[in-house]
Design an enzyme around this catalytic site. Structure first.
Site, mmCIF file in Angstrom:
data_model
loop_
_atom_site.group_PDB
_atom_site.id
_atom_site.type_symbol
_atom_site.label_atom_id
_atom_site.label_comp_id
_atom_site.label_asym_id
_atom_site.label_seq_id
_atom_site.Cartn_x
_atom_site.Cartn_y
_atom_site.Cartn_z
ATOM 1 N N GLU A 1 0.822 -1.211 0.000
ATOM 2 C CA GLU A 1 0.000 0.000 0.000
ATOM 3 C C GLU A 1 0.853 1.257 0.000
ATOM 4 O OE1 GLU A 1 -3.079 0.454 -0.508
ATOM 5 O OE2 GLU A 1 -3.703 -1.633 -0.523
ATOM 6 N N TYR B 1 -5.663 6.571 5.018
ATOM 7 C CA TYR B 1 -5.807 5.674 3.866
ATOM 8 C C TYR B 1 -5.132 4.329 4.130
ATOM 9 C CZ TYR B 1 -4.857 3.353 -0.498
ATOM 10 O OH TYR B 1 -4.759 2.388 -1.462
ATOM 11 N N ASP C 1 -9.049 6.170 -2.514
ATOM 12 C CA ASP C 1 -7.921 6.676 -3.288
ATOM 13 C C ASP C 1 -8.467 7.332 -4.543
ATOM 14 O OD1 ASP C 1 -8.732 4.590 -4.909
ATOM 15 O OD2 ASP C 1 -6.754 3.645 -5.048
#
Length: 323
Positions: A31, A114, A132
């Protein structure tokens, strides 16, 4: 909508290396690498990284220089430094045990909303929305929202919409990780920024942009771009067949990475210019000029493959090979 998207995802999901085991460490690393970097670019770096740092303990035990070396080429090096700090926090403060919720992940250095939501939903199935650029684009088209991609209001609306679906308790078997990944996958492969594949989209019956007859490219509006700052830099090049003079940056951007010395750093004579190249980093457009060193320098030479290089320096070394 939930069933349609999940059925599509099961049939069309890409076989990415970090999806094989869905372990917290691998998902976390992927990520962070995927932030502002394309999947195809990340895959070889991910494999290389995992071979050297297969677990959080090996990452925590490494030096920052080695971490930057294995990150070299991905750019935005602050991500690598924060991963290193995060690994040390998990080992030292959490006895090498990974957080068990998005809220706990937020305590790890460098982990923002996030990343915390992505890792917690994918590895723990915590019902928390991940947003995103892909998710914002999908939401803008499905909901018919005409806001700029980098408008905070679009992020808020996309997050609220996804979180509402995640919080629907009528879906007892709701797989939060699959839902979040499916939304991102849809945006990356079907609901693309340009030339979206609307005819093959599993959510076309729910799409307000499609129902309105409008061009889907109008959703969302183009992001407002920041102006670039132009910079010119002068470097001095001193090298033999396999070694060259390199200095570790200690200020500005790319701190900790190695580059040729600048004119101000060079201690010897300087000859004619041997080449120039252009390089872009964040919001800076750099024109770098390289001048041939004359004679020897008191600065030591280094094998460039043994240290983490800046993107500009890696570009210059490729250029030198063609001279």
């Amino acid at each position: 909508m939930y069933a349609d998207l999940l059925a599509w995802f099961q049939q069309n999901r890409r076989l990415l290396p970090w999806r094989q085991e869905r372990h917290a460490y691998g998902v976390w690393i992927s990520e962070v690498m995927l932030q502002q970097t394309q999947v195809d670019t990340v895959i070889p770096f991910y494999h290389r990284w995992m071979e050297r740092f297969p677990d959080v303990a090996s990452l925590a035990a490494a030096t920052e220089e080695e971490v930057l070396k294995y990150w070299s080429g991905l750019g935005y090096y602050r991500r690598a430094r924060l991963l290193h700090q995060g690994a040390r926090y998990i080992v030292d403060e959490c006895t090498a045990s990974f957080p068990t919720s998005a809220e706990q992940w937020l305590k790890v250095p460098g982990v923002g909303p996030y990343t915390a939501a992505a890792v917690a939903s994918i590895t723990l199935d915590e019902r928390v929305a991940v947003v995103d650029g892909n998710v914002k684009r999908v939401a803008a088209r499905l909901l018919g929202i005409k806001l700029a991609l980098n408008d905070r209001a679009l992020h808020t609306k996309a997050e609220s919409w996804s979180q509402q679906l995640l919080s629907d308790t009528s879906h007892n078997d709701f797989r939060a990780g699959d839902w979040n990944e499916a939304l991102m996958e849809l945006g990356a492969t079907v609901c693309r920024p340009r030339l979206p594949l609307c005819e093959t989209c599993p959510l076309q019956d729910f799409c307000k942009a499609r129902q309105s007859g409008a061009d889907p490219n109008e959703f969302p509006l183009a992001a407002k771009r920041k102006k670039f700052i132009a910079i010119e830099l002068d470097y001095v090049w001193s090298a033999d067949d396999k070694r060259c003079v390199l200095i570790q940056r200690d200020q500005g951007w790319n701190i900790g990475l190695y580059e040729a010395p600048t004119r101000e750093q060079w201690t010897g004579e300087i000859g004619e210019k041997i080449g120039s190249l252009k390089h872009t980093i964040t919001h800076h457009k750099i024109t770098a000029h390289f001048y041939q060193a004359v004679g020897d320098s008191q600065l030591p030479q280094t094998d460039p493959t043994s240290v983490p290089l800046s993107g500009l320096m890696r570009k210059w070394l490729k250029h030198v090979d063609t001279l």
